[in-house]
Design an enzyme around this catalytic site. Structure first.
Site, short mmCIF file in Angstrom:
data_model
loop_
_atom_site.label_atom_id
_atom_site.label_comp_id
_atom_site.label_asym_id
_atom_site.label_seq_id
_atom_site.Cartn_x
_atom_site.Cartn_y
_atom_site.Cartn_z
CD GLU A 2 -16.81 -0.24 -17.07
OE1 GLU A 2 -17.75 -0.18 -15.50
OE2 GLU A 2 -17.56 0.13 -18.14
CE LYS A 48 -26.62 -0.28 -19.67
NZ LYS A 48 -25.44 -0.68 -18.85
NE ARG A 105 -25.60 5.31 -19.43
CZ ARG A 105 -26.38 4.58 -18.47
NH1 ARG A 105 -25.16 4.55 -17.20
NH2 ARG A 105 -26.27 3.42 -18.26
C1 PLP Z 1 -24.83 -0.40 -17.49
C2 PLP Z 1 -23.35 -0.92 -16.89
C3 PLP Z 1 -22.50 0.71 -15.64
C4 PLP Z 1 -23.85 0.74 -14.48
O1 PLP Z 1 -24.37 1.78 -15.23
P1 PLP Z 1 -25.72 2.66 -14.06
O2 PLP Z 1 -25.99 4.13 -15.19
O3 PLP Z 1 -25.08 2.34 -13.15
O4 PLP Z 1 -26.93 1.50 -14.16
C5 PLP Z 1 -21.66 0.11 -15.25
N1 PLP Z 1 -20.95 -0.66 -16.11
C6 PLP Z 1 -20.97 -1.24 -17.36
C7 PLP Z 1 -19.98 -1.70 -18.91
C8 PLP Z 1 -22.68 -0.98 -17.55
O5 PLP Z 1 -23.26 -1.35 -18.86
#
Ligand code: PLP
Length: 340
Positions: A220, A184, A81
């Site tokens: 989200e 991210k 990722r």
């Molecule tokens: C990190 C994150 C998540 C959760 O991802 P995981 O891999 O399950 O920890 C969800 N939404 C956003 C915006 C994130 O930055």
């Protein structure tokens, strides 16, 4: 060990540990992994990360199992990722193997900070990448720093696994329809601070964002993915502006293993009338059950949990995932990497 750590009362904050690991991309290649005891980075005043937000990160955890072994959850998924995030904002992707080596090294070096089994606490692993070369013109950096720090974090549910309330506020978007929401990127968090703080002031744990283009579908839930159970089916939004959560991916697999149908599709706001359970899912909490969703624009309140308790399917999924992370339940999908 300096002082005894009170594992049960740790917060989700920062506590210094012994080491962090670093790797630089210079002259067109990644260098060797460096071990550091410094809590600081020395940056050029014109570094691209400082001026134009060329910064990405990850978040994963290591757990002390029932058998005393330390397990890192879905290491490879996080490695892949952050490569996607790097490509998304024109940064240099770190090879997956190097990412894995760095994570295992930093956990092993800080082994004494992995909380004991039964404490509910875990070791949070935070990889980040920064554009570090000096540039004032807007273009990608030629040099990068990849750094991984770790810090022990307490149990997410201090007062128990209980539902919280979330809200819809159409005046805020987290990201743009064809923007950086699926990566991210630190900047996405800066962009969501106002909305998040506003929600907290009003007594909600998070904002349930709608899709930024039509404001018709659920997107989200703060910094987490949204899931719901409707007529026994696991539903979660399909969207171009959602970060693909590894926790959500894992829960979808566990749901299928349990014979629960999974649908990743558009979910309209009206559909909230018909859901039986809901949760915000991510590494921090695994699954944080939702009690009520208040639409602050229409005044409508969607009561998800009638008795103030988490629903049975969300609870079962949560317990199964936790069990795998702690080595209590067989890891049939090979999600955990044991740190030697
Ligand atoms: C990190 C994150 C998540 C959760 O991802 P995981 O891999 O399950 O920890 C969800 N939404 C956003 C915006 C994130 O930055």
């Amino acid at each position: 060990m300096d002082k005894e750590i009170d594992w049960k009362n740790l917060s989700f904050g920062y506590m210094p540990t012994d080491y962090n690991v670093r790797c630089y991309f210079r002259d067109g290649k990644w260098g060797d992994i460096e071990v550091s005891q410094s809590e600081e980075v020395n940056l050029h005043i014109a570094a691209t990360c400082l001026h134009y937000g060329q910064e990405i990160f990850e978040g994963l955890k290591a757990f002390r199992g029932k058998d005393g072994k330390v397990r890192v959850f879905r290491l490879e998924e996080n490695a892949k990722r952050i490569c996607e995030s790097a490509k998304g904002i024109l940064m240099q992707p770190l090879p997956v193997e190097k990412f894995k080596e760095m994570v295992l090294k930093v956990v092993s070096l800080n082994e004494r900070f992995v909380p004991p089994y039964g404490s509910g606490a875990s070791l949070y692993i935070r990889p980040l990448e920064l554009g570090i070369s000096a540039q004032v013109g807007v273009k990608p950096a030629s040099e990068y720093l990849f750094l991984i720090l770790v810090t022990p974090v307490g149990p997410y549910f201090k007062t128990g696994f209980k539902p919280t309330n979330i809200c819809i506020m159409r005046r805020y978007d987290r990201v743009a329809p064809n923007g950086t929401g699926l990566w991210k990127v630190g900047g996405n968090y800066a962009a969501s601070l106002t909305a998040g703080e506003h929600a907290h002031e009003l007594g909600y744990s998070a904002v349930l964002y709608l899709d930024p283009k039509e404001k018709k579908y659920l997107d989200e839930c703060g910094p987490a993915n949204f899931i719901a159970i409707k007529n026994g089916v696991y539903i979660t939004p399909a969207s171009q502006s959602i970060l693909p959560s590894i926790t959500n991916k894992s829960l979808m697999q566990l749901a299928e293993d349990m014979g629960i149908k999974v649908e990743c599709r558009h979910i309209t706001v009206d559909e909230l009338e018909q859901i039986d359970e809901a949760a915000a899912v991510g590494t921090a909490a695994v699954a944080s059950p939702v009690g009520e969703i208040d639409d602050l624009d229409t005044g409508k309140k969607y009561i998800v949990s009638k008795d103030g308790q988490p629903g049975p399917i969300v609870t079962r999924l949560y317990e199964t995932l936790r069990g795998i992370q702690l080595g209590e339940i067989e890891d049939t999908h090979g999600w955990c990497t044991v740190v030697e």
